[in-house]
Each structure stands twice: as C-alpha cells, then as structure tokens.
Write a protein that holds these residues in place. Structure first.
Motif, PDB file in Angstrom:
ATOM      1  N   GLU A 118       0.531  -1.086  -0.204  1.00 51.86           N
ATOM      2  CA  GLU A 118      -0.022   0.238  -0.274  1.00 51.86           C
ATOM      3  C   GLU A 118       0.998   1.588   0.660  1.00 51.86           C
ATOM      4  O   GLU A 118       2.390   1.100   0.466  1.00 51.86           O
ATOM      5  CB  GLU A 118      -1.202   0.055   1.222  1.00 51.86           C
ATOM      6  N   TYR A 119       0.369   2.367  -0.766  1.00 48.72           N
ATOM      7  CA  TYR A 119       1.268   3.519  -0.818  1.00 48.72           C
ATOM      8  C   TYR A 119       0.322   4.070  -0.873  1.00 48.72           C
ATOM      9  O   TYR A 119      -0.761   4.728  -1.791  1.00 48.72           O
ATOM     10  CB  TYR A 119       2.421   3.376  -1.883  1.00 48.72           C
ATOM     11  N   GLU A 120       1.333   5.857  -0.624  1.00 49.85           N
ATOM     12  CA  GLU A 120       0.379   6.869  -1.698  1.00 49.85           C
ATOM     13  C   GLU A 120       0.764   7.671  -2.721  1.00 49.85           C
ATOM     14  O   GLU A 120       1.707   7.524  -3.291  1.00 49.85           O
ATOM     15  CB  GLU A 120       0.197   8.084  -0.476  1.00 49.85           C
ATOM     16  N   LYS A 121      -0.104   7.583  -3.575  1.00 50.95           N
ATOM     17  CA  LYS A 121      -0.153   8.207  -4.813  1.00 50.95           C
ATOM     18  C   LYS A 121      -0.418   9.243  -5.015  1.00 50.95           C
ATOM     19  O   LYS A 121      -1.670   9.824  -4.803  1.00 50.95           O
ATOM     20  CB  LYS A 121      -0.415   7.507  -5.594  1.00 50.95           C
ATOM     21  N   GLU A 140      -3.479  13.145  -2.283  1.00 52.60           N
ATOM     22  CA  GLU A 140      -2.976  12.214  -2.487  1.00 52.60           C
ATOM     23  C   GLU A 140      -4.281  10.603  -2.707  1.00 52.60           C
ATOM     24  O   GLU A 140      -4.505  11.663  -1.688  1.00 52.60           O
ATOM     25  CB  GLU A 140      -1.736  11.657  -1.831  1.00 52.60           C
ATOM     26  N   GLN A 141      -3.647  10.121  -3.392  1.00 53.11           N
ATOM     27  CA  GLN A 141      -4.785   8.677  -3.015  1.00 53.11           C
ATOM     28  C   GLN A 141      -4.243   7.317  -2.444  1.00 53.11           C
ATOM     29  O   GLN A 141      -3.361   7.180  -2.977  1.00 53.11           O
ATOM     30  CB  GLN A 141      -5.638   8.135  -3.898  1.00 53.11           C
ATOM     31  N   THR A 142      -4.879   6.687  -1.623  1.00 51.45           N
ATOM     32  CA  THR A 142      -4.310   5.451  -1.236  1.00 51.45           C
ATOM     33  C   THR A 142      -4.299   4.294  -2.415  1.00 51.45           C
ATOM     34  O   THR A 142      -5.314   4.315  -3.526  1.00 51.45           O
ATOM     35  CB  THR A 142      -4.743   4.704   0.067  1.00 51.45           C
ATOM     36  N   TYR A 143      -3.099   3.171  -2.326  1.00 51.20           N
ATOM     37  CA  TYR A 143      -3.275   1.952  -3.831  1.00 51.20           C
ATOM     38  C   TYR A 143      -3.094   1.662  -3.436  1.00 51.20           C
ATOM     39  O   TYR A 143      -2.365   1.286  -2.548  1.00 51.20           O
ATOM     40  CB  TYR A 143      -2.481   3.599  -4.975  1.00 51.20           C
ATOM     41  N   HIS A 144      -2.997   0.238  -4.124  1.00 51.94           N
ATOM     42  CA  HIS A 144      -2.611  -0.485  -4.212  1.00 51.94           C
ATOM     43  C   HIS A 144      -0.881  -1.539  -4.918  1.00 51.94           C
ATOM     44  O   HIS A 144      -2.454  -1.342  -5.580  1.00 51.94           O
ATOM     45  CB  HIS A 144      -3.076  -2.068  -3.835  1.00 51.94           C
ATOM     46  N   LYS A 145      -0.006  -1.843  -4.742  1.00 50.62           N
ATOM     47  CA  LYS A 145       0.319  -2.228  -6.198  1.00 50.62           C
ATOM     48  C   LYS A 145       0.373  -3.924  -6.011  1.00 50.62           C
ATOM     49  O   LYS A 145       0.591  -4.341  -5.015  1.00 50.62           O
ATOM     50  CB  LYS A 145       1.923  -1.726  -6.150  1.00 50.62           C
ATOM     51  N   ILE A 146      -0.372  -4.436  -7.290  1.00 54.76           N
ATOM     52  CA  ILE A 146      -0.201  -5.686  -6.288  1.00 54.76           C
ATOM     53  C   ILE A 146       0.347  -6.902  -7.575  1.00 54.76           C
ATOM     54  O   ILE A 146       0.155  -6.260  -9.206  1.00 54.76           O
ATOM     55  CB  ILE A 146      -2.102  -5.955  -6.593  1.00 54.76           C
ATOM     56  N   GLU A 147       1.051  -7.878  -7.275  1.00 49.74           N
ATOM     57  CA  GLU A 147       1.414  -8.663  -8.587  1.00 49.74           C
ATOM     58  C   GLU A 147       1.041 -10.463  -8.086  1.00 49.74           C
ATOM     59  O   GLU A 147       1.417 -10.598  -7.242  1.00 49.74           O
ATOM     60  CB  GLU A 147       3.290  -8.567  -8.417  1.00 49.74           C
ATOM     61  N   GLU A 160      -0.701  -4.848 -11.352  1.00 54.12           N
ATOM     62  CA  GLU A 160      -1.245  -3.364 -11.895  1.00 54.12           C
ATOM     63  C   GLU A 160      -1.218  -2.199 -10.558  1.00 54.12           C
ATOM     64  O   GLU A 160      -1.060  -2.684  -8.620  1.00 54.12           O
ATOM     65  CB  GLU A 160      -2.680  -3.607 -11.721  1.00 54.12           C
ATOM     66  N   ASP A 161      -1.580  -1.210 -10.563  1.00 52.38           N
ATOM     67  CA  ASP A 161      -1.339  -0.498  -9.495  1.00 52.38           C
ATOM     68  C   ASP A 161      -3.175   0.668  -9.306  1.00 52.38           C
ATOM     69  O   ASP A 161      -3.155   0.712  -9.998  1.00 52.38           O
ATOM     70  CB  ASP A 161      -0.502   0.628 -10.025  1.00 52.38           C
ATOM     71  N   ILE A 162      -3.969  -0.142  -8.055  1.00 51.48           N
ATOM     72  CA  ILE A 162      -4.908   0.552  -8.481  1.00 51.48           C
ATOM     73  C   ILE A 162      -5.619   0.774  -7.152  1.00 51.48           C
ATOM     74  O   ILE A 162      -4.906   0.880  -6.149  1.00 51.48           O
ATOM     75  CB  ILE A 162      -5.748  -0.973  -8.834  1.00 51.48           C
ATOM     76  N   PRO A 163      -6.874   1.481  -6.938  1.00 47.89           N
ATOM     77  CA  PRO A 163      -6.461   2.525  -6.213  1.00 47.89           C
ATOM     78  C   PRO A 163      -7.625   1.581  -4.515  1.00 47.89           C
ATOM     79  O   PRO A 163      -8.102   0.269  -4.792  1.00 47.89           O
ATOM     80  CB  PRO A 163      -7.530   3.126  -6.514  1.00 47.89           C
ATOM     81  N   TYR A 164      -7.537   2.112  -3.970  1.00 50.59           N
ATOM     82  CA  TYR A 164      -7.394   1.135  -2.684  1.00 50.59           C
ATOM     83  C   TYR A 164      -8.822   0.734  -2.536  1.00 50.59           C
ATOM     84  O   TYR A 164      -8.780  -0.299  -2.027  1.00 50.59           O
ATOM     85  CB  TYR A 164      -7.026   1.814  -1.398  1.00 50.59           C
ATOM     86  N   LEU A 165     -10.086   0.875  -2.719  1.00 51.49           N
ATOM     87  CA  LEU A 165     -10.761   0.820  -2.714  1.00 51.49           C
ATOM     88  C   LEU A 165     -11.711  -0.108  -3.729  1.00 51.49           C
ATOM     89  O   LEU A 165     -12.160  -0.780  -4.203  1.00 51.49           O
ATOM     90  CB  LEU A 165     -12.205   2.411  -2.798  1.00 51.49           C
ATOM     91  N   ASP A 166     -10.205   0.206  -4.485  1.00 50.38           N
ATOM     92  CA  ASP A 166     -10.859  -1.155  -6.651  1.00 50.38           C
ATOM     93  C   ASP A 166     -10.088  -2.316  -5.826  1.00 50.38           C
ATOM     94  O   ASP A 166     -10.254  -3.417  -6.762  1.00 50.38           O
ATOM     95  CB  ASP A 166     -10.692  -0.619  -7.932  1.00 50.38           C
TER      96      ASP A 166
END
Length: 492
Positions: A118-121, A140-147, A160-166
């Motif tokens: 989780e990171y702030e984008k 900024e918005q909270t994002y998740h970088k997922i592999e 993908e890098d996607i918004p936390y809520l998505d």
C-alpha cells in the motif's frame, strides 16, 4: 407484508469457489511433496528451519518470521527490516526480499503468489479531494501495487497499481479439473505448468465444468470444451408461476436480495420459458403442481425463496417466519415433476447466510427437539467441508450463558458437549479442534476422533498451520509453531 431480504452463499468445496461438489468427490491429484522441515524458534527469537523429527537445522539461515512450507515446497520468510521473501526447501530465495506482503496458495500442484504493498500516490489536480469543512486539500490517494503469478514458472498473471477501494484481487484460484483453473472471471488451461487463458468474462462458475457468461442483460450457459451454449438468451426474473388444476399461482419477489447479484437467482430460457434456479441452474423448475395439500398450496403462495437442491430432484421453498425468537425460515419441497412434500432425505447441500451461518438444514432438522433442553435458545450453526454430519451449534441456557458444542446429526449425539465458549476447526478430516473453555480463556488441542486432549499446553490462539501465540507478560507475546496432531512445540 414487508419483505425481508437476504443474500445467501453455499457450502463450497473451495473457500472461494462458486461451485458445489459432493464431499466424497475425488479431488484433483496434486503434484505435492512430503515436507520434512518446520520453522523452529530459537532463544534469540529467530526462526530457523529444522527437520521435524530430529530437530536438526536444515540450513544456517535465520529469519525474524517464517511460515510452514506449502505442499509444493515453498515458504514465506521475513528479515529484520520487515521485508518478505519466498524460499524453497533448500533455503534458496525464489522471490527476493521486498517491503511487499507475500501470500501463497497451492492449486492443481502449482504455487500461486500475491505481492501487495500500500502506498500514497500523487494525483493530478482534477482528482484532488477538497475538504470543504476543514479547508484541506488531499493531493494523494491510497493505492495498492499488486503482482500475482506462478512461482514454478515465474509467469505473471497480473501486475497493476489500483486504488485501494478498487482492490478486489485475491488468490482465490479454483480447480475446475486437473488441467483447468478459474480465476478473476477467466478460465485457464494449464500446459507445462503455465496458464493459458481460454475463456474470459465468466460471471459464474458452476459444477460439472459449466459456467455462465453475461452480455448486457442476457446470460448464456456453457460447458468446458464446448463452443455452443447449452442455454442462451436467458433472462433474470423474480416471479414464478405454477399451475394447480385450473388455478394459476403467482409467486412474486422470489429470492429478492439487498444487493443485486451478478447472476440472478432465477434464470428463464427465453425460447422455452423454462426456469433454472440457483445455485447450479442444472434443472427446470416445474410449471405445474401435480400433488399438494391445501396447506401446502397456501405455503407456496407465500414463498419468497426458491433454490435448486443440487444432486437431487428437489427444489427448496422457503417462507420467512416472523414469529420466531430467532429469525428463521419454514420449508417445503417440490420435485421436478411437481410433487410437493413436507420433508426429504438428507442431501449434501447447505444454505448459508452471507456471514457463513447455517440457514438450511435448520436447527430442528439437525438437532431434533427431543434431544434438547426446553430452556435452550439457539444461536449460530456452522459446518465446514469435510465435517460431514458434524455441526458447531451455539446454545444459550436459562442463565443466559452462551456455549458451543459439536453435534453429530447422524448419531444424534454431542461429539463435543456444549461446554465451551469457542470451538475452532483445525483439521476436518482428522477431527482436530481447538477448544476455549471460557471467554478470553486459552485454547487447548483436542482430537475428537480418538476422544483425547493433545499435549498439555494452552495458547492465546492456535491456527490450522500450527502457529500459536503465548502471553509472556502484559506487554509481550511470542509466536511459534507446534504440531497440531501431537502437541510438539518447535522452539527452544
């Protein structure tokens, strides 16, 4: 009469699957290994891997945290910087240390991994969030970088890098057969340990290698390997009509839910007007009642729930009973020929509510009145795949004391008497449970098959992989592993 809406899930063969199978159905033969090493906690609060029999170290590596090995021979470890990695049985790093959390899941003999951080984008100006009351601007918005990928082949399925809520990506891969898996709405064929996508945009996976695809408001049902749809141009409905002699019975608002499901609970074939009910949509609901009493007809007119009982000729009809102290349904059954009956034989079919509590079979079917104390009130009933006719039942007595027991509905006996605050299931096949006598009390291991306690120690919690926690003092706890079958502790 006002409508109460529920969402129902079903007892599944996989935690994340959308299909049902019989408990005795053969599982896909995995490419598994016999794992001899376990994580061992040293006096220096480091984990090393040792041979589970001799307790001799396998390598000289030390970790701050470590997991048990998967059946395919991989484990997650963490270093002093709280970075995570994946190692094989020889201690070789197969996923390098990083700040990303790592989770593993084994399906069809392949090891799937998920890396997540989780990171702030920083966002462009048109996406800034203005707090009118406080005058602040959130840039900024909270994002998740997922592999997500496959360890054995290093194949990456998603990055993908996607918004936390998505974030709705999970390691919920489902085995369809030995050569096919379902994940994230897509069907994959496995060739040389690599996944090749063969179908996409699947709305629902069914048993017997069937699946449903959606196109706008139409639905089509397919079978694996067949290009032509079994049923096409199907529509969702919430009304059923039944003919009884000269009378037409209309059942309205059937399977009404608070949130609209991706696939409706009733699908009607536009060409034949045949109706196929949830969960497997495998048989046609009768258009005519051929045999029923006046009381049964009155019940049907009030029914608000219709499900197909899989692996049987029956459909389940439910009427919510508003007079019960504990909310519950009354039940009736109709077969494919239109015969209505008050009761049926036992089938491997369970209806759960959206948080996993048993709705059908209900308490009276599982635990008949002649076996209960008249002052008892009943709470949640749970059952898990592999427990067969075992049910965890919550009871409240006349003193408002709430306890839990394990009831065998086949033998009509308490396998574990309702004398515990919590009973946790660790291994359904070998019937290993963790018992908590009192609220906030410690857990002990219990072998129900052999009716004996395992070991003599108690823990703050016991996980099914053997991870336990003990309280050293008011400010410090310690985690380590045990063998849940013998009670042996893997620590110095």
């Amino acid at each position: 009469m006002r409508t109460i809406t529920f969402s129902f899930l079903f007892m599944l063969t996989s935690v994340t699957a959308c299909a049902q199978k019989k408990d005795n159905a053969p599982l896909v033969p995995p490419k598994m290994k016999t794992i001899h090493s376990v994580p061992f906690l040293t006096k220096q609060n480091d984990f090393i891997y040792v041979d589970k029999t001799s307790l001799k170290p396998i390598t000289n590596q030390k970790f701050k945290r470590a997991s048990v090995y998967t059946p395919t021979g991989f484990a997650t470890v963490a270093n002093e910087k709280n970075e995570y990695a994946v190692i094989d049985e020889n201690g070789k790093i197969v996923l390098n240390f990083s700040e990303e959390d790592v989770n593993l899941n084994v399906v069809n003999g392949l090891t799937f991994y998920k890396k997540d951080i989780e990171y702030e984008k920083k966002m462009p100006v048109w996406k800034w969030d203005l707090n009118i009351m406080g005058g602040d601007i959130k840039k900024e918005q909270t994002y998740h970088k997922i592999e997500i990928g496959v360890l054995e082949t290093k194949q990456i399925l998603l990055n993908e890098d996607i918004p936390y809520l998505d974030d709705n990506y999970y390691l919920n891969i489902v085995s369809v057969d030995e050569n096919h898996v379902f994940w994230n709405g897509d069907l994959y064929e496995i060739k040389k340990s690599r996944l090749n996508k063969i179908e996409k945009n699947i709305a629902e996976l069914l048993e017997n290698k069937r699946f449903i695809k959606a196109s706008n408001t139409d639905f089509s049902m397919y079978e694996l390997g067949q290009k032509k749809a079994i049923h096409s141009e199907m529509k969702g409905i919430e009304t059923l009509q039944l003919q009884f002699g000269k009378e037409t019975i209309t059942m309205t608002e059937i399977n009404k839910e608070r949130y609209e499901p991706e696939v409706p609970k009733l699908l009607v074939d536009s060409k034949t007007n045949d109706v196929y009910p949830f969960p497997q949509y495998e048989k046609v609901f009768p258009k005519e009642i051929t045999k029923a009493t006046a009381l049964q007809i009155d019940f049907i007119k009030k029914a608000s729930l219709v499900y197909s009982i899989t692996n049987s000729p029956y459909f389940l009809l439910g009427v919510f009973n508003y007079d019960h102290d504990v909310w519950a349904f009354d039940w009736l059954y109709i077969d494919t020929k239109g015969n209505v009956v008050d009761s049926i034989d036992k089938y491997n079919f369970k209806v759960l509510d959206q948080i996993g509590n048993m709705v059908w079979p209900d308490r009276k079917m599982i635990l008949p009145n002649q076996f209960i104390n008249k002052n008892w009130k009943f709470g949640k009933i749970k059952s898990y795949r592999g427990m067969n006719n075992g049910y965890l039942i919550q009871i409240e007595d006349e003193k408002h004391l709430k306890t839990m027991g394990l009831w065998n509905s086949d033998k009509n006996i308490w396998e574990i008497k309702p004398e515990y605050h919590t009973i946790s299931v660790l291994d359904t096949e070998k019937e290993i449970y963790a018992l908590q006598k009192e609220e906030k009390g410690l857990y002990t291991l219990y072998d129900n098959k052999n009716k004996k306690n395992i070991g003599s120690n108690a823990y703050q919690f016991i996980n099914s992989d053997g991870l336990v926690n003990v309280n050293l003092n008011s400010e410090k706890n310690m985690d380590y592993y045990i063998d849940i079958y013998s009670g042996q502790e893997y620590k110095e």
